[in-house]
Design a protein around this motif. Structure first.
Motif, PDB file in Angstrom:
ATOM      1  N   LYS A  88       0.873  -1.265  -0.080  1.00  0.00           N
ATOM      2  CA  LYS A  88       0.068   0.131   0.148  1.00  0.00           C
ATOM      3  C   LYS A  88       0.759   1.295   0.033  1.00  0.00           C
ATOM      4  N   SER A  89       2.119   1.218   0.414  1.00  0.00           N
ATOM      5  CA  SER A  89       2.909   2.488   0.402  1.00  0.00           C
ATOM      6  C   SER A  89       3.587   2.528  -0.925  1.00  0.00           C
ATOM      7  N   GLY A  90       3.212   1.650  -1.849  1.00  0.00           N
ATOM      8  CA  GLY A  90       3.815   1.887  -3.396  1.00  0.00           C
ATOM      9  C   GLY A  90       5.100   1.237  -3.535  1.00  0.00           C
ATOM     10  N   TYR A  91       5.751   0.728  -2.514  1.00  0.00           N
ATOM     11  CA  TYR A  91       6.964  -0.079  -2.757  1.00  0.00           C
ATOM     12  C   TYR A  91       6.919  -1.304  -3.544  1.00  0.00           C
ATOM     13  N   GLU A  92       7.811  -1.711  -4.397  1.00  0.00           N
ATOM     14  CA  GLU A  92       7.916  -2.859  -5.130  1.00  0.00           C
ATOM     15  C   GLU A  92       8.104  -4.061  -4.151  1.00  0.00           C
ATOM     16  N   ILE A  93       7.613  -5.103  -4.453  1.00  0.00           N
ATOM     17  CA  ILE A  93       7.945  -6.564  -3.791  1.00  0.00           C
ATOM     18  C   ILE A  93       8.535  -7.429  -4.878  1.00  0.00           C
ATOM     19  N   GLY A  94       9.685  -7.990  -4.484  1.00  0.00           N
ATOM     20  CA  GLY A  94      10.330  -9.008  -4.914  1.00  0.00           C
ATOM     21  C   GLY A  94      10.241 -10.166  -4.260  1.00  0.00           C
ATOM     22  N   ILE A  95      10.615 -11.689  -4.719  1.00  0.00           N
ATOM     23  CA  ILE A  95      10.653 -12.855  -4.121  1.00  0.00           C
ATOM     24  C   ILE A  95      12.064 -12.983  -3.661  1.00  0.00           C
ATOM     25  N   LEU A  96      12.193 -13.466  -2.345  1.00  0.00           N
ATOM     26  CA  LEU A  96      13.400 -13.898  -1.498  1.00  0.00           C
ATOM     27  C   LEU A  96      13.248 -15.277  -1.382  1.00  0.00           C
ATOM     28  N   GLY A  97      12.943 -16.087  -2.347  1.00  0.00           N
ATOM     29  CA  GLY A  97      12.682 -17.369  -2.314  1.00  0.00           C
ATOM     30  C   GLY A  97      11.569 -17.819  -1.197  1.00  0.00           C
ATOM     31  N   TYR A  98      11.433 -18.980  -0.677  1.00  0.00           N
ATOM     32  CA  TYR A  98      10.560 -19.254   0.253  1.00  0.00           C
ATOM     33  C   TYR A  98      11.007 -19.640   1.530  1.00  0.00           C
ATOM     34  N   ASN A  99      11.984 -20.642   1.209  1.00  0.00           N
ATOM     35  CA  ASN A  99      12.904 -20.824   2.717  1.00  0.00           C
ATOM     36  C   ASN A  99      14.149 -20.351   2.498  1.00  0.00           C
ATOM     37  N   TYR A 100      14.854 -20.381   3.564  1.00  0.00           N
ATOM     38  CA  TYR A 100      16.385 -19.424   3.324  1.00  0.00           C
ATOM     39  C   TYR A 100      17.242 -20.502   3.162  1.00  0.00           C
ATOM     40  N   GLU A 101      17.313 -20.684   1.630  1.00  0.00           N
ATOM     41  CA  GLU A 101      18.272 -22.035   1.247  1.00  0.00           C
ATOM     42  C   GLU A 101      19.149 -21.386   0.159  1.00  0.00           C
ATOM     43  N   ASP A 102      20.528 -21.942   0.146  1.00  0.00           N
ATOM     44  CA  ASP A 102      21.477 -21.756  -0.716  1.00  0.00           C
ATOM     45  C   ASP A 102      21.040 -22.449  -2.181  1.00  0.00           C
ATOM     46  N   TYR A 103      20.696 -21.589  -3.173  1.00  0.00           N
ATOM     47  CA  TYR A 103      20.227 -22.209  -4.570  1.00  0.00           C
ATOM     48  C   TYR A 103      21.345 -22.963  -5.107  1.00  0.00           C
ATOM     49  N   THR A 104      22.544 -22.620  -4.812  1.00  0.00           N
ATOM     50  CA  THR A 104      23.648 -23.125  -5.639  1.00  0.00           C
ATOM     51  C   THR A 104      23.730 -24.720  -5.198  1.00  0.00           C
TER      52      THR A 104
END
Length: 250
Positions: A105-121
């Protein structure tokens, strides 16, 4: 006299080679600093967005915690900052729907930081895709639509990450300047580091509970950008009608 002319011919040849080498080196450096690859490259090699062209994008990662996000939002509101990008983990968003709603609602953009905190590599591509899809579902339930960007939870990524994100319709966003605010190096050091930013910079900051000095540093950072006449923008605003620098992943 013959020796005299041979000697100077050699010197002339050496000087010519040096000048040619210097010319091509200068041209390469010029091209490297001025040519930007588009976000969606037509080349086969995978790429991640890490720099734009105009404005400065403050980006905040939130993966956990209950205490720091709202004070930072309060500060941004007080300083009349209308453009920022928040990368939120799906699990955190599910547990904090009111804060997610406030960010939107503040107008800030939202991006995804995955779901769980995992190292994708360390994950196979299908596991990365599953994690992103789970986050996608979480945000859909919170009525957060039109998400364009993904940032890997730990910041580490590879071709598998880029391929999984692309398949789900996302662009991976890295950063060009790391504030290192999560190390809590001192307010002055955070301010000094972030104010090194130039046009096109994507700045990594955090709003998880690990940061204890970020909210204190932000007023001076924001005022510093104002003095330098650097506009604060979202990632999407930075990319609109502009070139972007993409990073090739081997």
């Amino acid at each position: 006299m013959k020796f005299f002319y041979v000697f100077h011919a050699k010197r002339l040849k050496q000087m010519t080679l040096i000048l040619v080498a210097a010319f091509f080196t200068a041209m390469f450096m010029f091209m490297e600093t001025t040519i930007h690859l588009p976000v969606f490259s037509t080349k086969d090699a995978p790429k991640a967005l890490y720099k734009g062209e105009k404005g400065v994008a403050l980006t905040f990662n939130i993966g956990w915690g209950d205490e720091k996000a709202e004070p930072i939002l309060d500060l941004l509101k007080k300083e009349k900052v209308t453009s920022a990008t928040f990368f939120l983990s799906g699990s955190w968003a599910e547990s904090h729907p009111d804060i997610v709603e406030r960010i939107a609602k503040s107008g800030y953009e939202i991006g995804i930081l995955g779901y769980n905190y995992e190292d994708y590599t360390e994950l196979e591509e299908d596991k990365i895709r599953q994690d992103l899809a789970r986050a996608q579902t979480a945000f859909a339930k919170l009525n957060i639509k039109d998400i364009k960007y993904v940032r890997p939870p730990t910041g580490h990524f590879d071709k598998k990450t880029l391929a999984a994100a692309k398949q789900l319709g996302y662009t991976v966003v890295h950063w060009s300047l790391d504030s290192k605010d999560w190390t809590n190096p001192g307010t002055d050091k955070i301010i000094q580091k972030v104010l090194e930013a130039e046009n096109g910079e994507i700045v990594l900051m955090h709003a998880s509970d690990s940061v204890k000095q970020t909210s204190k540093a932000l007023p001076s950072i924001i005022n510093g950008f104002k003095k330098e006449q650097l506009e604060l923008v979202t990632i999407s605003e930075m990319m609109a009608n502009a070139n972007a620098t993409a990073e090739e992943i081997n």
